[in-house]
Design a protein around this motif. Structure first.
Motif, PDB file in Angstrom:
ATOM      1  N   SER A   9       0.870  -1.166   0.000  1.00 40.58           N
ATOM      2  CA  SER A   9       0.000   0.000   0.000  1.00 40.58           C
ATOM      3  C   SER A   9       0.912   1.222   0.000  1.00 40.58           C
ATOM      4  N   ASP A  38       1.286   4.437   0.275  1.00 40.77           N
ATOM      5  CA  ASP A  38       0.605   5.656   0.707  1.00 40.77           C
ATOM      6  C   ASP A  38       1.609   6.780   0.961  1.00 40.77           C
ATOM      7  N   LYS A  63      -1.021  -1.300  -4.332  1.00 42.95           N
ATOM      8  CA  LYS A  63      -2.279  -0.620  -3.970  1.00 42.95           C
ATOM      9  C   LYS A  63      -1.994   0.874  -3.880  1.00 42.95           C
ATOM     10  N   HIS A 106      -3.461   5.046  -3.480  1.00 45.30           N
ATOM     11  CA  HIS A 106      -4.505   6.033  -3.165  1.00 45.30           C
ATOM     12  C   HIS A 106      -4.110   7.233  -4.015  1.00 45.30           C
ATOM     13  N   LEU A 124     -15.631  -4.432   0.364  1.00 43.07           N
ATOM     14  CA  LEU A 124     -15.202  -4.256   1.759  1.00 43.07           C
ATOM     15  C   LEU A 124     -16.199  -4.940   2.671  1.00 43.07           C
ATOM     16  N   MET A 131     -13.715  -4.258   7.939  1.00 41.69           N
ATOM     17  CA  MET A 131     -12.590  -3.318   7.931  1.00 41.69           C
ATOM     18  C   MET A 131     -11.675  -3.563   9.128  1.00 41.69           C
ATOM     19  N   SER A 132     -10.462  -3.031   9.009  1.00 42.43           N
ATOM     20  CA  SER A 132      -9.484  -3.274  10.073  1.00 42.43           C
ATOM     21  C   SER A 132      -9.529  -2.203  11.152  1.00 42.43           C
ATOM     22  N   PRO A 144      -5.763  -5.988   4.820  1.00 43.17           N
ATOM     23  CA  PRO A 144      -4.931  -4.893   5.312  1.00 43.17           C
ATOM     24  C   PRO A 144      -4.800  -5.007   6.831  1.00 43.17           C
ATOM     25  N   GLN A 191      -6.284   2.283  13.387  1.00 45.00           N
ATOM     26  CA  GLN A 191      -5.884   1.096  12.625  1.00 45.00           C
ATOM     27  C   GLN A 191      -5.481  -0.028  13.591  1.00 45.00           C
ATOM     28  N   TYR A 219      -3.692  -3.892  13.860  1.00 51.81           N
ATOM     29  CA  TYR A 219      -2.815  -4.793  13.110  1.00 51.81           C
ATOM     30  C   TYR A 219      -2.839  -6.199  13.673  1.00 51.81           C
ATOM     31  N   GLY A 233       1.319  -1.341   4.368  1.00 46.84           N
ATOM     32  CA  GLY A 233       1.775   0.011   4.057  1.00 46.84           C
ATOM     33  C   GLY A 233       2.941   0.394   4.940  1.00 46.84           C
ATOM     34  N   ARG A 234       2.594   1.017   6.076  1.00 43.35           N
ATOM     35  CA  ARG A 234       3.650   1.601   6.903  1.00 43.35           C
ATOM     36  C   ARG A 234       4.659   0.590   7.447  1.00 43.35           C
TER      37      ARG A 234
HETATM   38  P1  5BU Z   1      -0.939   0.508   6.808  1.00 46.17           P
HETATM   39  O1  5BU Z   1       0.052   1.570   6.693  1.00 46.17           O
HETATM   40  O2  5BU Z   1      -0.386  -0.913   6.595  1.00 46.17           O
HETATM   41  O3  5BU Z   1      -1.782   0.618   8.071  1.00 46.17           O
HETATM   42  O4  5BU Z   1      -1.902   0.784   5.572  1.00 46.17           O
HETATM   43  C1  5BU Z   1      -3.042   0.024   5.309  1.00 46.17           C
HETATM   44  C2  5BU Z   1      -3.673   0.456   4.004  1.00 46.17           C
HETATM   45  O5  5BU Z   1      -4.809  -0.345   3.768  1.00 46.17           O
HETATM   46  C3  5BU Z   1      -4.157   1.895   3.967  1.00 46.17           C
HETATM   47  O6  5BU Z   1      -3.959   2.375   2.658  1.00 46.17           O
HETATM   48  C4  5BU Z   1      -5.629   1.820   4.251  1.00 46.17           C
HETATM   49  O7  5BU Z   1      -6.347   2.824   3.559  1.00 46.17           O
HETATM   50  C5  5BU Z   1      -5.996   0.461   3.706  1.00 46.17           C
HETATM   51  N1  5BU Z   1      -7.065  -0.199   4.458  1.00 46.17           N
HETATM   52  C6  5BU Z   1      -6.962  -0.558   5.780  1.00 46.17           C
HETATM   53  O8  5BU Z   1      -5.962  -0.339   6.416  1.00 46.17           O
HETATM   54  N2  5BU Z   1      -7.985  -1.176   6.418  1.00 46.17           N
HETATM   55  C7  5BU Z   1      -9.126  -1.469   5.800  1.00 46.17           C
HETATM   56  O9  5BU Z   1     -10.027  -2.072   6.394  1.00 46.17           O
HETATM   57  C8  5BU Z   1      -9.219  -1.094   4.428  1.00 46.17           C
HETATM   58  C9  5BU Z   1      -8.179  -0.497   3.794  1.00 46.17           C
HETATM   59 BR1  5BU Z   1     -10.716  -1.444   3.531  1.00 46.17          BR
END
Ligand code: 5BU
Length: 456
Positions: free
Chosen positions: A228, A230, A252, A254, A337, A340-341, A395, A408, A410, A427-428
């Motif tokens: 991702s 970003d 992926k 944005h 979707l 979601m996370s 994700p 978020q 994990y 992503g991060r």
């Molecule tokens: P991260 O940096 O690994 O936290 O990024 C996760 C990416 O996945 C980020 O671009 C979110 O917009 C995307 N995402 C997510 O984290 N969780 C979700 O449920 C969905 C998308 Br849908």
């Protein structure tokens, strides 16, 4: 009452019969079970309730239900003995009055144990569970008095449910045989019959071409890692791709967070995708009415449909969003979707189910689901309910479980993939590493190692 005594009593009252019976399906069965009249024999009803209590007393559930009509009085007695609440669902659709489908009190998310008299194929159990899940009730376990099925346990397990049975056909046959209550010839007939109905039916499973494309790419690249990316400038974007693009199966984006987006961005991205052999997924999360998303996808500054093979789609506006997005264009599909996370997100179990229903009706437009889970088991149960061969894209994955400061959540690479994630989206975890090039390899290797255990 012992189990043996119970079986003999069932035979005595005519609830278990051996002979020749034409079933609803037209098949001729050498045995027939009908437990409906059991309620007229209090000592047998009491006996079966005690046996069931013994079986279920240590299981984890909040409420009990019985499937009407036959199992409802049994469940009622069991619930009373265990001092648990009973609920039930009316058999007939109610078109008037309160409109309440479930009778009895329960809390949203209550775990419900389902009691039934028999299991034959498992299909009606799955329907029942899905109907309860629509009402916000969680079903994990089924308990049946008699398992007369050839493969009910497996059929329910495919959907993430566990079957417990008090007695099965073999036990009944063995007991009656030992008591000389049925002939050896009959035993053979029963065995032949069960063998004949347990043959698996071959059914070609539809695979969305974009699902297949991703599966193929996963194998070709030996990677199930989606990056991702970003970041907010083109320089950062392509500098990072130089370092990590070879390791990933899919990128992926944005696109709308790139400050200096211009017409050179997409051709350059496509050039990288071809050279580094990754697929492109724009995480646009379309959510509007069909007509609007059609324009959002195809028009405007980004013209996403021209270059993103996969996009994310919310189902909040209803399933016709899929038509709005994908009708009339080839080589594009959505990830719906379904979960979601993020902490506190509003996608509850009912919503998730609706996503599955929408995908089932529109398989040509859905390549997979975005989903997440609290544990390996939770993810497994979620994935077992996918209607077809959709992929699970996950994700919210990092080396270590945890969260960020904006909601978020994990889970670890290993938990994600062993739960059933086909791809992890990171992503991060990679972007903010001291050495992203080293880190992307580590994520790729760990995810692939786990993937190979389950998918090769
Ligand atoms: P991260 O940096 O690994 O936290 O990024 C996760 C990416 O996945 C980020 O671009 C979110 O917009 C995307 N995402 C997510 O984290 N969780 C979700 O449920 C969905 C998308 Br849908």
């Amino acid at each position: 009452m012992t189990k043996e005594h119970f079986i003999l009593e069932l035979q005595r009252i005519g609830a278990i019969k051996f002979g020749s019976f034409t079933l609803k399906s037209g098949l001729v069965s050498p045995f027939y079970f009908d437990l409906r009249d059991m309620i007229s024999f209090p000592e047998i009803l009491e006996g079966v309730a005690d046996l069931l209590v013994e079986k279920i007393k240590d299981m984890d559930f909040d409420v009990i239900t019985g499937i009407p009509y036959t199992a409802l009085p049994i469940a009622s007695l069991v619930a009373s003995k265990l001092q648990k609440s009973l609920i039930y669902m009316r058999k007939e659709e109610k078109a008037y009055g309160t409109g309440k489908n479930v009778i009895g009190k329960f809390k949203e998310g209550a775990k419900c144990l389902v009691i039934d008299d028999l299991i034959t194929t498992g299909a009606s159990k799955i329907e029942t569970a899905e109907a309860y899940e629509k009402e916000g009730i969680v079903i994990k376990d089924f308990v049946v008095v008699i398992d007369r099925s050839a493969n009910g346990t497996e059929e329910l397990a495919k959907k993430g449910y566990k079957l417990h049975s008090l007695i099965d056909l073999d036990e009944i046959v063995e007991l009656l045989k030992s008591k000389k209550l049925i002939s050896n010839e009959k035993v053979k007939e029963v065995n032949d019959f069960t063998a004949s109905i347990s043959k698996p039916k071959k059914k070609e499973k539809y695979i969305n071409p974009l699902t297949q494309k991703l599966l193929d790419r996963i194998q070709e690249k030996k990677s199930n890692l989606v990056l991702s990316l970003d970041v907010t400038t083109q320089k950062e974007f392509f500098d990072m791709l130089d370092k990590v693009g070879d390791e990933i199966v899919m990128l992926k984006t944005h696109v709308d967070i790139i400050d200096d987006y211009d017409e050179k961005f997409v051709p350059k991205l496509q050039e990288y995708a071809a050279r580094q052999h990754f697929l492109i997924f724009e995480d646009r999360k379309f959510a509007d009415i069909g007509n609007t998303v059609r324009h959002q996808f195809r028009n405007g500054v980004y013209k996403i449909a021209d270059w993103a093979e996969y996009v994310t789609v919310h189902m909040v506006a209803g399933e016709l969003i899929l038509k709005g997005l994908f009708e009339g264009i080839e080589g594009r599909a959505g990830f719906v979707l379904a979960r979601m996370s993020s902490q506190g997100n509003l996608l509850n179990e009912t919503y998730t189910r609706k996503c599955f229903e929408a995908a089932k009706k529109n398989p040509q437009w859905v390549a997979g689901f975005i989903g997440h889970g609290n544990s390996v088991d939770d993810i497994k149960r979620f994935k077992a309910k996918f209607p077809g061969s959709e992929l699970l894209m996950m994700p919210g994955v990092k080396k270590e479980a945890g969260s960020d400061t904006m909601g978020q959540k994990y889970i670890t690479i290993e938990d994600a993939v062993s739960g059933g994630a086909d791809c992890i989206i990171v992503g991060r975890g990679i972007l903010q590493a001291e050495d992203p090039q080293k880190e992307v390899k580590l994520y790729r290797e760990r995810a692939w190692k786990e993937y190979e255990k389950f998918n090769i």
